[in-house]
Scaffold this active site. Structure first.
Site, PDB file in Angstrom:
ATOM      1  N   ALA A  62      15.054  -4.565  -2.524  1.00 44.27           N
ATOM      2  CA  ALA A  62      16.262  -5.272  -2.934  1.00 44.27           C
ATOM      3  C   ALA A  62      17.462  -4.481  -2.419  1.00 44.27           C
ATOM      4  CB  ALA A  62      16.313  -5.372  -4.456  1.00 44.27           C
ATOM      5  N   GLY A 107      11.274  -4.417  -3.287  1.00 46.82           N
ATOM      6  CA  GLY A 107      11.144  -5.858  -3.053  1.00 46.82           C
ATOM      7  C   GLY A 107      10.420  -6.180  -1.745  1.00 46.82           C
ATOM      8  N   GLU A 110       6.892  -5.967  -2.551  1.00 48.00           N
ATOM      9  CA  GLU A 110       6.557  -7.125  -3.401  1.00 48.00           C
ATOM     10  C   GLU A 110       6.440  -8.410  -2.579  1.00 48.00           C
ATOM     11  OE1 GLU A 110       9.829  -5.943  -5.950  1.00 48.00           O
ATOM     12  OE2 GLU A 110       8.488  -5.978  -7.669  1.00 48.00           O
ATOM     13  N   GLU A 130      11.210   2.002  -7.379  1.00 51.00           N
ATOM     14  CA  GLU A 130      12.236   1.634  -8.364  1.00 51.00           C
ATOM     15  C   GLU A 130      12.386   2.667  -9.461  1.00 51.00           C
ATOM     16  OE1 GLU A 130      10.191  -0.426  -6.913  1.00 51.00           O
ATOM     17  OE2 GLU A 130      11.036  -2.425  -6.680  1.00 51.00           O
TER      18      GLU A 130
HETATM   19  N1  CO8 Z   1      19.407  -1.539  -0.049  1.00 50.21           N
HETATM   20  C1  CO8 Z   1      20.544  -1.427   0.651  1.00 50.21           C
HETATM   21  N2  CO8 Z   1      20.672  -0.637   1.763  1.00 50.21           N
HETATM   22  C2  CO8 Z   1      19.607   0.063   2.142  1.00 50.21           C
HETATM   23  C3  CO8 Z   1      18.379   0.010   1.448  1.00 50.21           C
HETATM   24  C4  CO8 Z   1      18.295  -0.864   0.296  1.00 50.21           C
HETATM   25  N3  CO8 Z   1      17.184  -1.017  -0.404  1.00 50.21           N
HETATM   26  N4  CO8 Z   1      17.500   0.840   2.053  1.00 50.21           N
HETATM   27  C5  CO8 Z   1      18.152   1.392   3.103  1.00 50.21           C
HETATM   28  N5  CO8 Z   1      19.414   0.930   3.158  1.00 50.21           N
HETATM   29  C6  CO8 Z   1      20.456   1.281   4.133  1.00 50.21           C
HETATM   30  C7  CO8 Z   1      20.974   2.685   3.909  1.00 50.21           C
HETATM   31  O1  CO8 Z   1      21.969   2.704   2.916  1.00 50.21           O
HETATM   32  C8  CO8 Z   1      21.505   3.017   5.301  1.00 50.21           C
HETATM   33  O2  CO8 Z   1      22.772   2.389   5.476  1.00 50.21           O
HETATM   34  P1  CO8 Z   1      23.956   3.192   6.202  1.00 50.21           P
HETATM   35  O3  CO8 Z   1      23.454   3.470   7.591  1.00 50.21           O
HETATM   36  O4  CO8 Z   1      25.096   2.213   6.166  1.00 50.21           O
HETATM   37  O5  CO8 Z   1      24.173   4.448   5.424  1.00 50.21           O
HETATM   38  C9  CO8 Z   1      20.526   2.330   6.226  1.00 50.21           C
HETATM   39  O6  CO8 Z   1      19.879   1.321   5.441  1.00 50.21           O
HETATM   40  C10 CO8 Z   1      19.470   3.254   6.780  1.00 50.21           C
HETATM   41  O7  CO8 Z   1      18.847   3.892   5.682  1.00 50.21           O
HETATM   42  P2  CO8 Z   1      18.701   5.498   5.593  1.00 50.21           P
HETATM   43  O8  CO8 Z   1      19.823   6.183   6.304  1.00 50.21           O
HETATM   44  O9  CO8 Z   1      18.485   5.840   4.155  1.00 50.21           O
HETATM   45  O10 CO8 Z   1      17.371   5.694   6.440  1.00 50.21           O
HETATM   46  P3  CO8 Z   1      16.311   6.866   6.279  1.00 50.21           P
HETATM   47  O11 CO8 Z   1      15.406   6.760   7.462  1.00 50.21           O
HETATM   48  O12 CO8 Z   1      16.967   8.177   6.031  1.00 50.21           O
HETATM   49  O13 CO8 Z   1      15.491   6.513   4.936  1.00 50.21           O
HETATM   50  C11 CO8 Z   1      14.345   5.034   3.423  1.00 50.21           C
HETATM   51  C12 CO8 Z   1      14.724   5.329   4.887  1.00 50.21           C
HETATM   52  C13 CO8 Z   1      13.383   6.103   2.920  1.00 50.21           C
HETATM   53  C14 CO8 Z   1      13.635   3.658   3.415  1.00 50.21           C
HETATM   54  C15 CO8 Z   1      15.613   4.998   2.530  1.00 50.21           C
HETATM   55  O14 CO8 Z   1      16.558   4.158   3.167  1.00 50.21           O
HETATM   56  C16 CO8 Z   1      15.398   4.509   1.159  1.00 50.21           C
HETATM   57  O15 CO8 Z   1      14.865   5.227   0.317  1.00 50.21           O
HETATM   58  N6  CO8 Z   1      15.826   3.245   0.862  1.00 50.21           N
HETATM   59  C17 CO8 Z   1      15.774   2.693  -0.470  1.00 50.21           C
HETATM   60  C18 CO8 Z   1      14.371   2.251  -0.823  1.00 50.21           C
HETATM   61  C19 CO8 Z   1      14.325   1.744  -2.246  1.00 50.21           C
HETATM   62  O16 CO8 Z   1      14.611   2.449  -3.199  1.00 50.21           O
HETATM   63  N7  CO8 Z   1      13.938   0.447  -2.421  1.00 50.21           N
HETATM   64  C20 CO8 Z   1      13.849  -0.169  -3.720  1.00 50.21           C
HETATM   65  C21 CO8 Z   1      15.121  -0.901  -4.013  1.00 50.21           C
HETATM   66  S1  CO8 Z   1      15.188  -1.570  -5.662  1.00 50.21           S
HETATM   67  C22 CO8 Z   1      14.186  -2.956  -5.576  1.00 50.21           C
HETATM   68  O17 CO8 Z   1      13.651  -3.304  -4.551  1.00 50.21           O
HETATM   69  C23 CO8 Z   1      13.967  -3.763  -6.822  1.00 50.21           C
HETATM   70  C24 CO8 Z   1      14.991  -3.539  -7.863  1.00 50.21           C
HETATM   71  C25 CO8 Z   1      14.629  -4.103  -9.220  1.00 50.21           C
HETATM   72  C26 CO8 Z   1      14.819  -5.585  -9.321  1.00 50.21           C
HETATM   73  C27 CO8 Z   1      16.080  -6.019  -8.690  1.00 50.21           C
HETATM   74  C28 CO8 Z   1      16.505  -7.378  -9.059  1.00 50.21           C
HETATM   75  C29 CO8 Z   1      17.636  -7.857  -8.168  1.00 50.21           C
END
Ligand code: CO8
Length: 255
Positions: A62, A107, A110, A130
């Site tokens: 998400a 997500g 999922e 999460e």
């Molecule tokens: N949402 C928004 N932006 C994201 C997300 C995300 N989930 N993941 C990555 N990005 C963005 C980063 O902010 C970054 O943007 P910018 O270049 O503008 O700074 C860009 O993508 C590249 O990401 P990274 O620089 O972090 O890349 P890395 O190679 O260093 O890391 C990772 C990759 C490990 C995948 C890291 O990006 C990460 O941990 N992302 C988040 C993963 C996460 O926590 N996902 C779960 C999200 S919550 C969810 O899915 C469900 C929520 C509960 C229900 C919600 C109901 C609406």
């Protein structure tokens, strides 16, 4: 557009297209997938494929920026939309294949869990992180993951929030195949393993399995008997045995 919808041979392909955010699912993307499913429902395709744009991520979950600074009501509308879109994919008339390249987190994991099949390259990494954000997965992860890999493995994955690499994902049944080369080409090759079968029989079998796991053995056997009877009375179910006896390939009747 946050997704691309294309048709390739017998397949509809939905590509998540927000590479700058690792194809994260914002509200607009979930709505676009929902609308794409309306469109695909009118196409004569034999499978629905999902993949992510670029080679770094299938989908990083998400969109976290949408979760910030919100006064989120009970039954957050995004959760309900995500759950209903993914349930729609799970019971879609044709089987679905997640073609996983890179991260499939939150997500994104999922979405893959809602698909009938998951194939991925050796770079595929699954996870439900999460818990690290102080959140509960909201698009079906706590329910579909234990159904696929068992309660013990699911609790380990969801409560640690760790990433599961492709080889482990294959071992625990999260991935059906590790594939090489272009992930969408490989997913189409995988799907050709079933596209020659009766679509009706495939739909009834998926229905029997998915409804059966949520019920008792006796109720599941009743569901199986009902659906098996429907298949035996169908044109496909008559053509298959006829073709076997005549030593020829069955004609595919539901094209
Ligand atoms: N949402 C928004 N932006 C994201 C997300 C995300 N989930 N993941 C990555 N990005 C963005 C980063 O902010 C970054 O943007 P910018 O270049 O503008 O700074 C860009 O993508 C590249 O990401 P990274 O620089 O972090 O890349 P890395 O190679 O260093 O890391 C990772 C990759 C490990 C995948 C890291 O990006 C990460 O941990 N992302 C988040 C993963 C996460 O926590 N996902 C779960 C999200 S919550 C969810 O899915 C469900 C929520 C509960 C229900 C919600 C109901 C609406």
């Amino acid at each position: 557009m946050s997704i691309q919808l294309t048709r390739r041979d017998d397949f509809a392909v939905i590509t998540l297209d927000r590479p700058a955010a690792l194809n994260a699912l914002n509200y607009a993307t979930l709505q676009a997938i929902d609308e794409a499913l309306d469109e695909v429902a009118a196409w004569k395709v034999r499978a629905l494929l999902f993949t992510g744009c670029g080679d770094k991520a299938f989908c990083a979950g998400a969109d976290i920026s949408e979760l910030l600074d919100r006064d989120i009501p009970d039954e957050y509308v995004g959760t309900r939309l995500g759950q209903s879109v993914f349930s729609r994919i799970e019971s879609f008339p044709v089987p679905s294949v997640a073609a996983v390249n890179g991260y499939a987190l939150g997500g994104g994991c999922e979405l893959a869990l809602a698909c009938t099949f998951r194939v991925g390259t050796s770079s595929a990494k699954f996870g439900l992180p999460e818990v690290k954000l102080g959140l509960v997965p909201g698009y079906g992860g706590t329910q579909r993951l234990p159904r696929l890999v068992g309660v013990a493995a699911a609790l380990d994955i969801v409560l640690t929030g760790r990433m599961v690499a492709a080889d482990e994902a294959l071992r625990i049944g999260l991935l059906h195949r590790i594939v090489h080369g272009d992930v969408i080409e490989a997913a189409m090759a995988y799907a050709r393993g079933f596209t020659g079968h009766s679509m009706l029989a495939m739909r009834l079998i998926r229905d029997a399995v998915l409804r059966g796991v949520d019920t008792s053995l006796q109720d599941g056997l009743r569901i199986e008997a009902d659906l098996s009877t429907i298949s035996m009375n169908s044109e496909d179910g008559k053509e298959g045995p006829r073709a076997f006896i005549a030593k020829r390939a069955p004609r595919i009747l539901d094209r």
